[in-house]
Design a protein around this motif. Structure first.
Motif, mmCIF file in Angstrom:
data_model
loop_
_atom_site.group_PDB
_atom_site.id
_atom_site.type_symbol
_atom_site.label_atom_id
_atom_site.label_comp_id
_atom_site.label_asym_id
_atom_site.label_seq_id
_atom_site.Cartn_x
_atom_site.Cartn_y
_atom_site.Cartn_z
ATOM 1 N N GLY A 30 -7.967 5.955 7.502
ATOM 2 C CA GLY A 30 -6.949 5.699 8.520
ATOM 3 C C GLY A 30 -5.843 4.754 8.085
ATOM 4 N N ARG A 31 -5.829 4.376 6.811
ATOM 5 C CA ARG A 31 -4.814 3.440 6.310
ATOM 6 C C ARG A 31 -4.352 3.908 4.933
ATOM 7 N NH1 ARG A 31 -7.618 -0.881 6.824
ATOM 8 N NH2 ARG A 31 -6.642 -1.708 8.697
ATOM 9 N N ALA A 32 -3.056 3.792 4.660
ATOM 10 C CA ALA A 32 -2.532 4.198 3.359
ATOM 11 C C ALA A 32 -3.164 3.369 2.245
ATOM 12 C CB ALA A 32 -1.013 4.030 3.331
ATOM 13 N N ILE A 33 -3.312 3.983 1.066
ATOM 14 C CA ILE A 33 -3.848 3.260 -0.092
ATOM 15 C C ILE A 33 -3.062 1.973 -0.307
ATOM 16 C CG2 ILE A 33 -4.177 3.325 -2.588
ATOM 17 C CD1 ILE A 33 -4.552 6.376 -2.323
ATOM 18 N N LEU A 34 -1.742 2.055 -0.201
ATOM 19 C CA LEU A 34 -0.893 0.876 -0.407
ATOM 20 C C LEU A 34 -1.225 -0.225 0.594
ATOM 21 C CD1 LEU A 34 1.471 -0.541 -1.805
ATOM 22 C CD2 LEU A 34 3.021 0.703 -0.259
ATOM 23 N N ASP A 35 -1.489 0.137 1.834
ATOM 24 C CA ASP A 35 -1.818 -0.865 2.849
ATOM 25 C C ASP A 35 -3.143 -1.562 2.531
ATOM 26 O OD1 ASP A 35 0.495 -0.217 4.190
ATOM 27 O OD2 ASP A 35 -0.497 1.163 5.579
ATOM 28 N N HIS A 36 -4.120 -0.791 2.059
ATOM 29 C CA HIS A 36 -5.383 -1.398 1.631
ATOM 30 C C HIS A 36 -5.116 -2.449 0.548
ATOM 31 C CE1 HIS A 36 -8.472 1.058 3.639
ATOM 32 N NE2 HIS A 36 -7.707 2.120 3.418
ATOM 33 N N GLN A 37 -4.277 -2.095 -0.416
ATOM 34 C CA GLN A 37 -4.013 -2.996 -1.534
ATOM 35 C C GLN A 37 -3.278 -4.259 -1.097
ATOM 36 O OE1 GLN A 37 -1.974 -0.149 -4.152
ATOM 37 N NE2 GLN A 37 -3.772 -0.172 -5.456
ATOM 38 N N LEU A 38 -2.268 -4.099 -0.264
ATOM 39 C CA LEU A 38 -1.494 -5.261 0.176
ATOM 40 C C LEU A 38 -2.363 -6.208 1.002
ATOM 41 C CD1 LEU A 38 1.881 -3.524 1.081
ATOM 42 C CD2 LEU A 38 1.387 -4.939 -0.925
ATOM 43 N N ARG A 39 -3.231 -5.652 1.821
ATOM 44 C CA ARG A 39 -4.123 -6.513 2.611
ATOM 45 C C ARG A 39 -5.078 -7.277 1.697
ATOM 46 N NH1 ARG A 39 -8.182 -4.285 7.242
ATOM 47 N NH2 ARG A 39 -9.177 -3.341 5.416
ATOM 48 N N ALA A 40 -5.628 -6.597 0.681
ATOM 49 C CA ALA A 40 -6.539 -7.261 -0.247
ATOM 50 C C ALA A 40 -5.830 -8.366 -1.016
ATOM 51 C CB ALA A 40 -7.133 -6.235 -1.212
ATOM 52 N N LEU A 41 -4.604 -8.117 -1.438
ATOM 53 C CA LEU A 41 -3.834 -9.132 -2.160
ATOM 54 C C LEU A 41 -3.583 -10.352 -1.293
ATOM 55 C CD1 LEU A 41 -1.305 -6.787 -3.971
ATOM 56 C CD2 LEU A 41 -2.989 -8.260 -5.098
ATOM 57 N N ALA A 42 -3.212 -10.119 -0.036
ATOM 58 C CA ALA A 42 -2.972 -11.237 0.876
ATOM 59 C C ALA A 42 -4.250 -12.034 1.095
ATOM 60 C CB ALA A 42 -2.425 -10.716 2.206
ATOM 61 N N GLU A 43 -5.372 -11.342 1.245
ATOM 62 C CA GLU A 43 -6.649 -12.027 1.446
ATOM 63 C C GLU A 43 -7.029 -12.871 0.227
ATOM 64 O OE1 GLU A 43 -9.299 -8.824 2.249
ATOM 65 O OE2 GLU A 43 -8.772 -8.680 4.384
ATOM 66 N N ALA A 44 -6.580 -12.441 -0.949
ATOM 67 C CA ALA A 44 -6.892 -13.164 -2.180
ATOM 68 C C ALA A 44 -5.912 -14.300 -2.449
ATOM 69 C CB ALA A 44 -6.904 -12.200 -3.360
ATOM 70 N N GLY A 45 -4.929 -14.466 -1.577
ATOM 71 C CA GLY A 45 -4.004 -15.584 -1.713
ATOM 72 C C GLY A 45 -2.726 -15.292 -2.462
ATOM 73 N N VAL A 46 -2.461 -14.032 -2.781
ATOM 74 C CA VAL A 46 -1.207 -13.681 -3.456
ATOM 75 C C VAL A 46 -0.052 -13.884 -2.480
ATOM 76 C CG1 VAL A 46 0.107 -11.786 -4.487
ATOM 77 C CG2 VAL A 46 -2.306 -12.079 -5.037
ATOM 78 N N GLU A 47 1.015 -14.471 -2.956
ATOM 79 C CA GLU A 47 2.132 -14.826 -2.081
ATOM 80 C C GLU A 47 3.272 -13.825 -2.107
ATOM 81 O OE1 GLU A 47 3.284 -18.735 -3.242
ATOM 82 O OE2 GLU A 47 1.491 -19.677 -2.406
ATOM 83 N N ARG A 48 3.289 -12.940 -3.096
ATOM 84 C CA ARG A 48 4.378 -11.987 -3.210
ATOM 85 C C ARG A 48 3.906 -10.769 -3.972
ATOM 86 N NH1 ARG A 48 9.544 -12.619 -7.263
ATOM 87 N NH2 ARG A 48 10.570 -10.650 -6.785
ATOM 88 N N ALA A 49 4.349 -9.588 -3.529
ATOM 89 C CA ALA A 49 4.004 -8.348 -4.219
ATOM 90 C C ALA A 49 5.262 -7.559 -4.512
ATOM 91 C CB ALA A 49 3.043 -7.506 -3.383
ATOM 92 N N VAL A 50 5.249 -6.882 -5.645
ATOM 93 C CA VAL A 50 6.323 -5.971 -6.026
ATOM 94 C C VAL A 50 5.701 -4.587 -6.178
ATOM 95 C CG1 VAL A 50 8.027 -5.379 -7.785
ATOM 96 C CG2 VAL A 50 7.631 -7.780 -7.189
ATOM 97 N N VAL A 51 6.237 -3.620 -5.456
ATOM 98 C CA VAL A 51 5.757 -2.248 -5.527
ATOM 99 C C VAL A 51 6.777 -1.437 -6.313
ATOM 100 C CG1 VAL A 51 5.135 -0.182 -4.228
ATOM 101 C CG2 VAL A 51 4.539 -2.439 -3.325
ATOM 102 N N VAL A 52 6.336 -0.847 -7.409
ATOM 103 C CA VAL A 52 7.217 -0.004 -8.218
ATOM 104 C C VAL A 52 6.924 1.447 -7.855
ATOM 105 C CG1 VAL A 52 7.988 0.606 -10.525
ATOM 106 C CG2 VAL A 52 7.159 -1.713 -10.071
ATOM 107 N N ALA A 53 7.879 2.099 -7.235
ATOM 108 C CA ALA A 53 7.704 3.467 -6.760
ATOM 109 C C ALA A 53 8.667 4.407 -7.480
ATOM 110 C CB ALA A 53 7.915 3.534 -5.248
ATOM 111 N N GLY A 54 8.398 5.701 -7.366
ATOM 112 C CA GLY A 54 9.243 6.702 -8.001
ATOM 113 C C GLY A 54 9.283 7.972 -7.174
ATOM 114 N N TYR A 55 8.200 8.753 -7.235
ATOM 115 C CA TYR A 55 8.113 9.988 -6.469
ATOM 116 C C TYR A 55 8.207 9.682 -4.972
ATOM 117 C CZ TYR A 55 5.898 14.177 -4.452
ATOM 118 O OH TYR A 55 5.614 15.290 -3.702
ATOM 119 N N ARG A 56 9.167 10.335 -4.314
ATOM 120 C CA ARG A 56 9.423 10.123 -2.884
ATOM 121 C C ARG A 56 9.554 8.635 -2.553
ATOM 122 N NH1 ARG A 56 9.415 14.768 0.029
ATOM 123 N NH2 ARG A 56 8.517 16.604 -0.983
#
Length: 239
Positions: A30-56
């Motif tokens: 029920g959640r996008a793969i990206l959302d799972h990752q961003l939530r995990a990063l925030a829980e681990a204390g990461v303060e900033r994320a950069v998403v490198v996208a291409g297709y669509r």
């Protein structure tokens, strides 16, 4: 610590799910793969994320605008996503590699506790998060670990000599040689078709990669439709 998520590819092995959406937006539980990752990063204390996208690429931007992420996110476009391998996405974020960073494949779900352990174990150089190898699969990025060091990592490793598999998570301190070796690998013969793990492999050949061993099993690479079913089955068992 900042995170760089490599989410430029189409994910052809997830067809037909990726016919109209990028792989990182495929829903899992029920959640996008990206959302799972961003939530995990925030829980681990990461303060900033950069998403490198291409297709669509536009869909990724629209998704981030609609679903407020739990930490600040910068979206970058990799214009070479269709003609290069994952190293092209790392190259698009190369200006961020002179500080401590976490590099992640865009198709892996994991939890914040796993990432937190990886960050706590990271040194000033480069570390690769690996899992002891039980039964190798064709999609695995295999690794050989001797003592506390990764000595080799590649999909082409002989499974008989491999001891671990990579989770696709690289952590590095501000003083690592990762940026220098990245430039050397991508400038080499057919360098644009290299995996970002080829940079780690080159560093490993110099004895510069620490093995961060994770055996909790609390992660899942989403490479094929059946991987989503495995994720759901494991989630049901946890409940």
């Amino acid at each position: 610590m900042r995170a760089i998520i490599l989410s430029a590819g189409r994910g052809s092995r997830l067809l037909p799910l990726t016919e109209l959406m990028p792989k990182c937006l495929v829903p899992v539980g029920g959640r996008a793969i990206l959302d799972h990752q961003l939530r995990a990063l925030a829980e681990a204390g990461v303060e900033r994320a950069v998403v490198v996208a291409g297709y669509r690429f536009d869909q990724v931007g629209a998704h981030l605008a609609l679903h407020a992420p739990p930490l600040p996110v910068e979206l970058r476009f990799n214009p070479f996503w269709a003609v290069s391998s994952s190293i092209g996405s790392v190259w698009a974020a190369r200006d961020l590699l002179d500080e401590a960073f976490c590099l992640m494949n865009g198709d892996t779900t994991l939890d914040g506790e796993l990432l937190g352990r990886a960050f706590a174990a990271a040194g000033r150089g480069v570390g690769l998060v690996v899992e002891p190898l039980a039964e190798p699969h064709s999609d695995d990025m295999l690794a050989t670990v001797e003592g506390r060091k990764v000595t080799a990592v590649a999909k082409s490793l002989d499974p008989a000599s491999a001891t671990h598999r990579s989770l696709g998570v690289v952590v590095a301190g501000a003083s690592s040689d990762y940026p220098i070796v990245l430039e050397r690998v991508i400038a080499g013969t057919d360098g644009i078709n290299a995996y970002h793990h080829d940079v780690v492999n080159a560093l490993a050949s110099q004895g510069e990669v620490e093995a961060i061993v994770e055996d909790s099993g609390s992660w899942q690479e989403i490479d094929r439709p059946e991987d989503i079913e495995r994720w759901s089955a494991r989630a049901n068992r946890r409940e």
